[in-house]
Write a protein that holds these residues in place. Structure first.
Motif, PDB file in Angstrom:
ATOM      1  N   TYR A 250       0.836  -1.204   0.000  1.00  0.00           N
ATOM      2  CA  TYR A 250       0.000   0.000   0.000  1.00  0.00           C
ATOM      3  C   TYR A 250       0.870   1.254   0.000  1.00  0.00           C
ATOM      4  CZ  TYR A 250       0.826  -0.939   4.975  1.00  0.00           C
ATOM      5  OH  TYR A 250       1.406  -1.225   6.169  1.00  0.00           O
ATOM      6  N   ILE A 255      -1.985   7.432   1.918  1.00  0.00           N
ATOM      7  CA  ILE A 255      -2.978   7.139   2.962  1.00  0.00           C
ATOM      8  C   ILE A 255      -2.892   8.202   4.065  1.00  0.00           C
ATOM      9  CG2 ILE A 255      -3.577   5.488   4.792  1.00  0.00           C
ATOM     10  CD1 ILE A 255      -2.605   3.260   2.787  1.00  0.00           C
ATOM     11  N   THR A 259      -6.414  10.328   3.484  1.00  0.00           N
ATOM     12  CA  THR A 259      -7.507   9.423   3.869  1.00  0.00           C
ATOM     13  C   THR A 259      -7.719   9.381   5.382  1.00  0.00           C
ATOM     14  OG1 THR A 259      -6.165   7.432   4.171  1.00  0.00           O
ATOM     15  CG2 THR A 259      -6.860   7.916   1.929  1.00  0.00           C
ATOM     16  N   TRP A 262      -8.030   4.317   8.076  1.00  0.00           N
ATOM     17  CA  TRP A 262      -7.180   3.258   7.515  1.00  0.00           C
ATOM     18  C   TRP A 262      -6.966   2.117   8.504  1.00  0.00           C
ATOM     19  CZ3 TRP A 262      -5.513   0.333   3.974  1.00  0.00           C
ATOM     20  CH2 TRP A 262      -4.275  -0.294   4.001  1.00  0.00           C
ATOM     21  N   GLU A 265      -9.814  -0.244   8.451  1.00  0.00           N
ATOM     22  CA  GLU A 265      -9.833  -1.039   7.212  1.00  0.00           C
ATOM     23  C   GLU A 265      -8.781  -2.154   7.284  1.00  0.00           C
ATOM     24  OE1 GLU A 265     -11.812  -0.491   4.351  1.00  0.00           O
ATOM     25  OE2 GLU A 265     -10.930  -2.313   3.505  1.00  0.00           O
ATOM     26  N   LYS A 266      -7.585  -1.776   7.713  1.00  0.00           N
ATOM     27  CA  LYS A 266      -6.487  -2.743   7.782  1.00  0.00           C
ATOM     28  C   LYS A 266      -6.852  -3.902   8.724  1.00  0.00           C
ATOM     29  CE  LYS A 266      -2.313  -1.336   9.191  1.00  0.00           C
ATOM     30  NZ  LYS A 266      -0.968  -0.772   9.241  1.00  0.00           N
ATOM     31  N   SER A 324     -11.834   1.603  -1.577  1.00  0.00           N
ATOM     32  CA  SER A 324     -10.723   1.323  -0.650  1.00  0.00           C
ATOM     33  C   SER A 324      -9.487   0.846  -1.403  1.00  0.00           C
ATOM     34  CB  SER A 324     -11.140   0.269   0.378  1.00  0.00           C
ATOM     35  OG  SER A 324     -12.142   0.770   1.220  1.00  0.00           O
ATOM     36  N   MET A 328      -5.996   2.836  -1.040  1.00  0.00           N
ATOM     37  CA  MET A 328      -4.820   2.261  -0.350  1.00  0.00           C
ATOM     38  C   MET A 328      -3.602   2.215  -1.267  1.00  0.00           C
ATOM     39  SD  MET A 328      -5.392  -1.844   0.026  1.00  0.00           S
ATOM     40  CE  MET A 328      -6.759  -1.683   1.124  1.00  0.00           C
ATOM     41  N   PHE A 565     -11.947   5.245   4.283  1.00  0.00           N
ATOM     42  CA  PHE A 565     -12.061   3.799   4.118  1.00  0.00           C
ATOM     43  C   PHE A 565     -13.284   3.345   4.909  1.00  0.00           C
ATOM     44  CE2 PHE A 565      -7.467   4.377   3.541  1.00  0.00           C
ATOM     45  CZ  PHE A 565      -7.228   3.596   2.415  1.00  0.00           C
TER      46      PHE A 565
END
Ligand code: SF4
Length: 698
Positions: A250, A255, A259, A262, A265-266, A324, A328, A565
């Protein structure tokens, strides 16, 4: 194609079919459009597909409505029972005066009992007037159009996570990409001119990753073809993103700069290892890993998607995954990078921009905001209207059945063919005590009308339309409407006058000027510019700027300029196969036919190429049924049953049926499931459990 000198006049306009928005030159001889050529528009550079080149003669068809019609008192009961070529048993001709008075009197003063469907086939000005009429004239937001049936979930995800419902880059930007994903779309059939750019991209070495439960013509050009299990989109996309996280592929700098959310999302992606997801999505883990590395390793990459992504109860989640994936890897806001939902109808982008949706006024300004509403009512010179989000297409039909909505104004839409579980919609239309339909033919929906107002086809009207690329383009009339038919904007204005709204527009240019007052997207785009240049992309940063092909290079229209995200969890399709309905039904378009078929089935060349209702089955499925191509089969779901001719198609997997939706004699939507995505409220047209049987004696 005719002799280039064999015409009296030529007029530049826009193809009326798909969202590519090809510019055309209409060649007119003896008052009829004789043939069509592509011209150098920004989206098509002279190219046209079979629909744009040969699909225009429906405008001269004998079935065209030439006079206003009012339902006869002795007409048979409302139903799908009108012959569009001989309607005299159901309707009588009326003057415009009588028909408009009759239409308005049945709507006037009824407030919440009235709802409206506008059209993505009409111009931006006509869409704007339509939503204004419902809001100003009836005080609420129960107005919608076919975006609800195509990309509403994509728009919901884009608005939520990017802050804008339109594409971040034109499809032509693929020429600057080195990798592209095309998922849940079939551009060779549905966006054919866009597909020519995709093919050129692969010819110069670009890697095209095609993902679709159905094999398709684009496969020939693909570096990777992922024919995944229907409904497994989120599992597959999360698995690809899992690899990008696991292998550290990524773009942390992007990011951090652009954004939010994150970490969530991760963490969410941890549970989606390809080895766990491979069986669920039907794609080998190593292929998922290779796709992840290919996409993340690109200098510039784009993601294109269609209704295979959006028309699911998890359509918004599907789009969240695609957003997403782009975020990313930092693949937004640069040449050759971006997110592009391929819009369906020629003006579905523009009609949505113009506020023809129940939750948003023009430019996606929310109806719940007092300041937004008062900005519009100030311009309209009228009082406030409801601050509640209105009902969507399918909710309006439910509300008719509930007895709350009793009258409708439907302009250019055909819910008697296009709604899921269409018998439910047809029954609702029959229940209305006043239905005003404005169209160019007696569509299936017009069968149920109390009054029909004869409107204009694209080649007979002036107005702007906005394509999938955010290009606002000028449409011009080449021929007059037939008989007493009128341009749609004129009919809307006359109706509004009779509703007491005091509209005084003299032309579409007047309407466009009013739209600009509350639509920042139209800044620097004027009617005069469009008349001179044919197209300007929004946003346009100055009167000289042709418009921004790529947006969001320096942040997003969201809090702190950051995209978001939103992790997507797996939601199973609503109507899963079982012993009684063991196969999967999916619906879509064919190259030659357009939506409910009202135009293309009256276009001589297109109808000659594809004249008959058909469905596609894998050869092994046909063998099991004891059937051969050309035999009739019966398709049955929990909603209903149709009989239709079967074709052999290896692109369809053995557990699937593909069914085009243009044919009234075997209407696909008798079968489809009305369950909707909770965010975009889009029905799950792409997945229903179905039983397939050979028809005895066929
Ligand atoms: Fe018309 Fe779309 Fe074909 Fe272009 S690609 S000619 S806009 S149908």
């Amino acid at each position: 194609v005719g002799d280039s000198k064999d015409y009296d006049s030529e007029v530049e306009s826009i193809c009326p079919f798909c969202g590519v928005g090809c510019q055309v030159s209409l060649k007119v001889k003896d008052g009829r459009v004789k043939y069509v050529e592509g011209i150098n528009g920004p989206a098509n550079e002279g190219r046209l597909c079979v629909k744009g080149r040969f699909g225009f003669d429906y405008i001269h068809h004998d079935h065209r409505l030439t006079k206003p019609l009012i339902r006869r008192e002795d007409a048979p009961a409302k139903g799908l029972n009108v012959d569009p070529g001989d309607w005299s048993t159901h309707f009588r001709e009326a003057s415009w005066e009588e028909a408009l008075d009759f239409a308005a009197n049945g709507l006037k003063g009824r407030g919440r009992e009235v709802a409206g469907f506008g059209s993505a086939k009409c111009t931006n000005e006509e869409a704007y007037l339509f939503q204004k009429m419902i809001r100003q004239g009836f005080g609420h937001n129960n107005v919608d159009h076919c975006t609800r049936l195509c990309h509403a979930s994509s728009v919901a995800a884009l608005m939520e996570n990017v802050g804008s419902g339109a594409v971040t880059a034109t499809f032509n930007e693929i020429e600057n990409a080195d990798v592209a994903i095309a998922i849940g779309c079939n551009p060779i059939e549905n966006h054919p001119v866009a597909a020519t750019y995709f093919k050129q991209f692969t010819k110069r070495g670009g890697k095209l990753i095609v993902m679709d439960p159905r094999g398709q013509a684009l496969k020939r050009f693909a570096s990777h073809m992922l024919q995944f299990r229907p409904g497994a989109d989120v599992s597959m996309l999360n698995a690809i993103m899992h690899v990008i996280v696991e292998e550290g592929l990524y773009d942390q700098q992007y990011i951090d700069a652009y954004t939010e959310n994150w970490d969530a999302e991760k963490a969410h992606l941890e549970g989606f290892a390809p080895e766990k997801m491979a069986e669920i999505c039907g794609i080998e883990a190593e292929v998922l890993r290779d796709v992840a590395r290919t996409f993340a390793g690109a200098k510039s990459a784009m993601i294109f998607w269609g209704m295979g992504v959006s028309q699911h109860i998890h359509g918004t989640d599907n789009s969240r995954c695609l957003i997403s994936l782009a975020l990313m890897t930092g693949q937004v806001g640069r040449p050759g990078a971006g997110l592009h939902p391929l819009r369906g109808q020629n003006n579905v982008q523009g009609a949505s921009d113009a506020g023809l949706i129940p939750m948003f006024l023009p430019d996606y300004q929310t109806v719940t905001d007092d300041g937004v509403r008062s900005a519009f009512t100030d311009v309209w010179g009228s009082g406030d209207f409801s601050n509640e989000k209105g009902l969507t297409v399918t909710e309006i039909m439910d509300d008719v059945h509930a007895g709350n909505i009793k009258a409708m104004y439907i302009l250019g839409e055909n819910p008697a063919m296009s709604d899921p579980d269409v018998e439910h919609a047809r029954d609702a239309l029959a229940k209305l005590d006043h239905l005003v339909v404005q169209d160019i033919f007696i569509t299936e929906t017009a069968n149920y009308a109390d009054v029909i107002l004869p409107a204009s086809a694209f080649a007979e009207k002036t107005g702007t339309v906005t394509n999938t690329n955010r290009q606002v383009q000028m449409g011009r009339p080449a021929v007059p409407p037939p008989g007493e038919a009128k341009e749609d904007w004129w009919i809307e204005v006359e109706l509004a006058k009779r509703l007491g709204l005091g509209w005084e527009y003299q032309s579409p240019a007047d309407v466009f000027a009013e739209m600009k007052l509350n639509m920042k997207s139209l800044d620097n785009i004027t009617w005069a510019r469009l008349e001179g240049q044919n197209a300007v992309t929004y946003p346009s940063l100055s009167p000289e700027d042709p418009g921004q092909a790529i947006v969001f290079g320096d942040g997003f229209p969201r809090p702190e300029g950051r995209a978001r995200f939103t992790p997507a969890s797996v939601i199973a399709p609503d109507d899963v196969p079982d012993a009684e309905y063991p196969m999967i039904l999916t619906t879509g378009r064919q190259l030659e036919h357009w939506h409910t078929g009202s135009m293309t089935r009256r276009a001589t060349v297109l109808d000659a190429v594809e004249p008959e209702a058909n469905c596609s089955l894998h050869p092994s499925t046909l063998r099991k049924l004891g059937a051969v191509p050309g035999d009739m089969v019966r398709l049955t779901t929990k909603r209903g049953s149709i009989e239709i001719m079967a074709r052999e198609d290896r692109a369809v997997s053995p557990d699937m049926v593909f069914l085009p939706f243009a044919y009234v004699e075997a209407a696909a939507n008798i079968l489809t499931n009305p369950a909707v995505d909770p965010y975009g409220k889009i029905p799950e047209f792409k997945f229903s459990a179905v039983r397939v049987e050979a028809v005895a004696g066929a």
